[in-house]
Design an enzyme around this catalytic site. Structure first.
Site, PDB file in Angstrom:
ATOM      1  N   ASP A   1      -4.847  -7.753  -7.201  1.00  0.00           N
ATOM      2  CA  ASP A   1      -4.640  -7.405  -5.794  1.00  0.00           C
ATOM      3  C   ASP A   1      -3.397  -6.542  -5.637  1.00  0.00           C
ATOM      4  OD1 ASP A   1      -5.547 -10.711  -5.642  1.00  0.00           O
ATOM      5  OD2 ASP A   1      -6.825  -9.125  -4.810  1.00  0.00           O
ATOM      6  N   LEU A   2      -3.592  -5.430  -5.006  1.00  0.00           N
ATOM      7  CA  LEU A   2      -2.516  -4.444  -4.864  1.00  0.00           C
ATOM      8  C   LEU A   2      -1.259  -5.051  -4.234  1.00  0.00           C
ATOM      9  CD1 LEU A   2      -1.797  -1.440  -5.194  1.00  0.00           C
ATOM     10  CD2 LEU A   2      -2.558  -1.105  -2.832  1.00  0.00           C
ATOM     11  N   ASP A   3      -0.154  -4.952  -4.936  1.00  0.00           N
ATOM     12  CA  ASP A   3       1.143  -5.402  -4.429  1.00  0.00           C
ATOM     13  C   ASP A   3       1.204  -6.893  -4.118  1.00  0.00           C
ATOM     14  OD1 ASP A   3       1.311  -2.340  -2.484  1.00  0.00           O
ATOM     15  OD2 ASP A   3       1.952  -2.732  -4.543  1.00  0.00           O
ATOM     16  N   GLU A   4       0.277  -7.649  -4.693  1.00  0.00           N
ATOM     17  CA  GLU A   4       0.222  -9.079  -4.376  1.00  0.00           C
ATOM     18  C   GLU A   4       0.664  -9.972  -5.532  1.00  0.00           C
ATOM     19  OE1 GLU A   4      -0.714 -10.321  -1.451  1.00  0.00           O
ATOM     20  OE2 GLU A   4      -1.801  -8.722  -0.441  1.00  0.00           O
TER      21      GLU A   4
ATOM     22  N   GLY B   1       0.798  -1.220   0.000  1.00  0.00           N
ATOM     23  CA  GLY B   1       0.000   0.000   0.000  1.00  0.00           C
ATOM     24  C   GLY B   1       0.826   1.264   0.000  1.00  0.00           C
TER      25      GLY B   1
END
Lengths: 277, 277, 277, 277
Positions: free
Chosen positions: C220-223, C195
């Protein structure tokens, strides 16, 4: 001549260094090493000074307390080996590394005892003529088991408690009984992969680097102030067991480095973080 | 309020920290940052203090000189951007990295000019509106070429000269003209692989790690005081060109880190080594 | 003679290597480089072979498809520079690093354009004669802005889209439009500090090491699958801005290394992880 | 089912992988792991394949020898623990690290004996029920002493001899008696600081990074093929003893990692370099 370690934790103000050095000079003491840090955000001031000479501890503390702000924390420890108790479970790599350093005279500590919740490590520990106590957690409540462990630790009145891959979760009571005395090694690069099975978690996430973190234990699992960390590269060909194998090398070096910092009184804590001087 | 950086290089003696802090306190100056180091072997004492307040430089220096041992070196620099001149040859990675930082405002320096012995880098440098001077070494003696370069540098009166993969060997005259002002990046992890073609040397030796070293230039090739070093892993599958590619990443970061330390007046030199405060 | 890169993603079975090498041998092709990996847990088999010789792509693919299991993914790419489009916002360090490599001929790609949501980077990009498009996100819905960006990207039909500190959050539509084509650099050592403001988060946690992670973008953010990571040491004296300064060095090298792996077709993806051959 | 490790060292030619995989397939063998490397400069081809199934070693070797070029080196080792003999002098950190791994079952080897030129380590070794032989070098010629050591080693017919900070210089006779069987840990980052007292040398040079190197022993001191290396950061505040302390952590991990590679038959040697598959 004995050496003393002066540790000051206070708020920054004009003349702090002057006031402290004036007192040391007036008492004809030598400064062997000196390091300070001021945190601009909080205005906190930390200082670690190794002094030698004819030290009158009570007098010196009195003068320093009078010269410094009211809410200062000032400690004056004679440089000496600290008594430590080690807690372990089954894994031998971290404990074994400490034992090898110990008999070599490299560890600036007296290992008073090893307490484990399994018999597994008895043979290893007793090779080194160190008292080994197995306190099994089977068939009892967590708190009951922990009380037995606390009781055993207290027989030795250690300055530090080293969790060498001790896998039992500690309750707030334990933390409260030994405030800022408990050093843990967590087998991940915090804050990644807190909790159980961090190598499996790391393998699942497909990271290319894993690590280990030594930290003070607090009420929150794996959330305490970090003292030392290190990493090692891994790749897609590593099973989680391969990651664990590589990670264990990091765990023992990290724990040992962190312990050495604590034994040399180099670690201050504030706002859940450490200052290392 | 302006900040000043106080740099003291002297011999350790009782009361040093007291005397210095007393003078700062008496002049109503604030200590923003303070760091000291005593080398036990030589009894050398180094101190770097960032001070703020109403500084009267001449007066302060006078008082400090009276209070400290006779052969002390005391400098008081107002915190400001330093003028630098960069020397380069053909490779663009180190120079380019500095230029990108420069236009982003990250570099605490004024790049006055770039001097190169080839035209190759003119386009790149002039994109950034920086004076570019090509002084070819073709068809002339080493000393003659170097005199031209020295002359051009002196037009800009820089505080630092940065060799950004400048491949010409400097004569003792150059070093003498700019004492402790010349920063070089050598593409190996010194003291391994001094001299030419370190990546070929590294490849030939079959090392598993390569690196880069930023150092002050002295009369002896690649032998000057080391300021910063870093490494990167390589393996058998790396040709020497692959090693160079990986190494270039290290070169530019190492050079940049070392330059930043110099720009912040953090580097002391003694016995061909550096103390970084 | 042209080189081709053969990429096989299938399930392991007896005779796989034999069957593939038999076909290559029968077609009189040379194996320049070959690497394989079998994941024991899933029985997945990955192979990357650089071949040269008189390659008939259609014929070769046909033979390989017939010889390998039904659900295999087989690609045969002629070795060539890939077209890429870079997205950026305001920070110049990652973009600038790519531009310097580009004009030096080190980047095995054609930078077709840079698209940013601010004008800030126009000057820098246009120095390198690369088309710059500013598509501001002000006063419009996220999806509307993203549609404009997607449209602009598609004018260039790039093989890869590189997010060089592009700070806009992408919607699943973007990810779906460019499946496994979007490379991002996140300024933390994932999975720590996902994030926003990872440097502030890192500073707050008091870590002693920070890092950067290059990964494929997913919903998915940063996943997304991690391609490359690296770290740098920090300490208590680092403000979050100091951490960011140190971290930026890591960001640009990590992103560049990851991009190079993608340009060389070395990256396979499965189960949200990468295999790098 | 037993696993075998097939090791091939030959010259690259068309159809090599095909020929080898054909023979394995024809013999109904499974490929558990496979890795190859071709060195473009010398055209050397290396391959390590872990196979399982109903292996007829003699037959398999015969078929492979017939299929491969005349001067190929082909080995087929059944996967098993290797017998090793450790040589040491006084320092315990490397030896102790191996002993801890050993009793934990982590070391894929049988430690047949420890031979030292001092009594100092007897206590430690005998705690682990391993034969300890002290062969003092006092009052005798180097060659005479070494003959005694060679004789003792040969009683155990080890596959590998591990020098765990064994400080005696070996003669060419020793190297010739145990060709490519002797693993040494040198306490520097080779090729820097060869010879005696590398930590003092490193301290004198003022390096900011130190390391350790594991290598095969050859006739030339510290010049043998490098197998594994690692480093650790140091700074101006490190005395040479501090560097040694930090370096010892690296020495033991590096030696252990290199030994593991040898125990897994992952190391090929050519031109005084290693290929690790």
């Amino acid at each position: 001549m004995k050496e003393y370690i002066l540790l000051i934790d206070t708020h920054d103000s004009k003349g702090l260094v002057y006031n402290v050095s004036k007192i040391l000079f007036a008492n004809n003491l030598n400064i062997e090493t000196n390091a300070e840090f001021v945190d601009k955000d909080t205005n906190k001031f930390f200082m670690r000074t190794v002094i030698s000479g004819d030290v009158n501890p009570n007098l010196l503390l009195k003068e320093l307390n009078e010269a410094l702000p009211k809410d200062s924390t000032i400690k004056l420890n004679q440089k000496s080996k600290k008594d430590i108790v080690i807690l372990a479970t089954k894994e031998s790599h971290v404990l074994g590394d400490l034992l090898i350093r110990y008999i070599d005279g490299e560890l600036d500590a007296n290992i008073k005892a090893v307490i484990a919740n399994h018999e597994y490590l008895r043979d290893l520990v007793e090779k080194f003529d160190i008292p080994f106590h197995c306190i099994s957690a089977d068939d009892m409540e967590r708190e009951t088991h922990e009380d037995l462990v606390i009781e055993k630790i207290q027989e030795y009145t250690p300055e530090l408690i080293v969790l060498a891959k001790y896998m039992r979760i500690l309750t707030p009571k334990f933390v409260k009984t030994f405030p800022k005395q408990v050093l843990n090694i967590h087998h991940s690069f915090l804050p990644a992969f807190i909790g159980a099975n961090p190598y499996k978690q790391a393998h699942h996430r497909g990271v290319k680097i894993i690590g280990a973190t030594a930290h003070y234990v607090t009420d929150d699992l794996d959330e305490g102030p970090i003292i030392f960390q290190d990493v090692v590269n891994v790749d897609h060909s590593y099973s989680w067991q391969d990651m664990r194998r590589a990670g264990r090398n990091v765990e023992k070096i990290v724990l040992s480095n962190a312990l050495q910092l604590l034994l040399e009184d180099r670690v201050f804590v504030y706002e859940n973080k450490t200052v290392i001087l």
